[in-house]
Design a protein around this motif. Structure first.
Motif, PDB file in Angstrom:
ATOM      1  N   THR A  29     -22.070 -11.079 -11.193  1.00 29.26           N
ATOM      2  CA  THR A  29     -21.306 -10.231 -10.086  1.00 29.26           C
ATOM      3  C   THR A  29     -21.038 -11.134  -9.502  1.00 29.26           C
ATOM      4  O   THR A  29     -19.912 -12.292  -9.002  1.00 29.26           O
ATOM      5  CB  THR A  29     -20.619  -9.179 -10.100  1.00 29.26           C
ATOM      6  OG1 THR A  29     -20.606  -8.426 -11.378  1.00 29.26           O
ATOM      7  CG2 THR A  29     -19.143  -8.937  -9.692  1.00 29.26           C
ATOM      8  N   THR A  34     -20.682 -13.327 -16.425  1.00 24.57           N
ATOM      9  CA  THR A  34     -20.495 -11.987 -16.807  1.00 24.57           C
ATOM     10  C   THR A  34     -22.285 -11.864 -18.148  1.00 24.57           C
ATOM     11  O   THR A  34     -22.207 -12.485 -19.087  1.00 24.57           O
ATOM     12  CB  THR A  34     -19.662 -11.919 -18.386  1.00 24.57           C
ATOM     13  OG1 THR A  34     -18.620 -11.378 -17.983  1.00 24.57           O
ATOM     14  CG2 THR A  34     -19.976 -10.543 -18.365  1.00 24.57           C
ATOM     15  N   LYS A  37     -21.887  -6.955 -21.709  1.00 25.61           N
ATOM     16  CA  LYS A  37     -20.831  -6.294 -21.288  1.00 25.61           C
ATOM     17  C   LYS A  37     -21.189  -4.630 -21.665  1.00 25.61           C
ATOM     18  O   LYS A  37     -22.268  -4.629 -22.422  1.00 25.61           O
ATOM     19  CB  LYS A  37     -20.197  -6.605 -22.064  1.00 25.61           C
ATOM     20  CG  LYS A  37     -19.696  -8.684 -22.250  1.00 25.61           C
ATOM     21  CD  LYS A  37     -18.673  -8.226 -23.047  1.00 25.61           C
ATOM     22  CE  LYS A  37     -18.091  -9.920 -22.741  1.00 25.61           C
ATOM     23  NZ  LYS A  37     -16.564 -10.349 -23.934  1.00 25.61           N
TER      24      LYS A  37
END
Length: 225
Positions: A29, A34, A37
């Motif tokens: 972050t 990313t 997930k």
């Protein structure tokens, strides 16, 4: 003592594993990409964390269990350096996972970018597989907080339930990455032989690294007999 030991092993394994997820997500972050997930983390928590943790609860007593000094009544569950072990092991898994992501991103794009990366399916897949398998291999380390898990293996001290949990988790994780229906569901790309071997190799490093650290802890520590 056996029951207490096994509870601590499961707690150490679960906390270290969850810390690795938190650190990996925090780092990615901050760096603007990313790495995993929510469904990926859910799979890891349900499969590669929970099943081996339950199997650790069936571990046999360690050879030195009755030679240890009685623990103090004031000792908490994190006594004996367990909190420190959770921290360094979780960070170690995070490092291996992030390295896998960057390697995957490089294999996919042909160049290495450290921040503000657009979605890299190859990097995400390698990070997922590395983290999942790293935790599977790390469950083997957790057979003893300070003792050598490799030495236990060669001395015939086995935990069949843990071996089964490791094999089952390995097969399920591989299926999620390689079976078309599952990989599409999770948004993964197929790993070729090179990427698969790199991810598996990075994950396996958790065993020799932790073995070396535990050897130093046995040599210089005061809480192991």
């Amino acid at each position: 003592r056996r029951i207490y030991d096994n509870i601590r092993k499961a707690i150490q394994f679960l906390l270290g594993s969850n810390l690795s997820e938190v650190v990996s997500i925090f780092f990615s972050t901050i760096m603007g990409f990313t790495i995993l997930k929510a469904p990926h983390l859910l799979f890891i928590n349900l499969v590669t964390d929970s099943i081996p943790a339950l199997a650790l609860g069936l571990e046999k007593p360690e050879a030195n269990i009755m030679k240890r000094k009685p623990r103090s009544k004031n000792d908490g569950i994190f006594a004996g350096g367990l909190g420190i072990d959770c921290a360094y092991q979780g960070i170690l898994v995070s490092i291996l996972t992030v390295v896998a992501f960057y390697i995957g991103e490089f294999l996919q794009t042909g160049h290495l970018v450290f921040h503000h990366i657009e979605d890299s399916s190859e990097g995400m897949t390698m990070a997922f597989f590395t983290m999942a398998m790293c935790e599977v291999f790390h469950s083997f380390n957790m057979r003893s907080q300070r003792g050598s898990a490799v030495a236990m293996l060669f001395k015939g001290h086995h935990n069949v339930a843990l071996y089964g949990a490791m094999i089952g988790s390995f097969l399920l994780t591989t299926a999620v990455v390689e079976v078309d229906f599952l990989s599409n569901l999770f948004g993964f790309s197929h790993l070729d032989g090179t990427a698969y071997a790199i991810s598996l190799g990075l994950a396996f490093l958790i065993i020799p690294i932790v073995e070396i650290i535990k050897a130093f802890q046995r040599k210089f520590g005061k809480n192991y007999n």
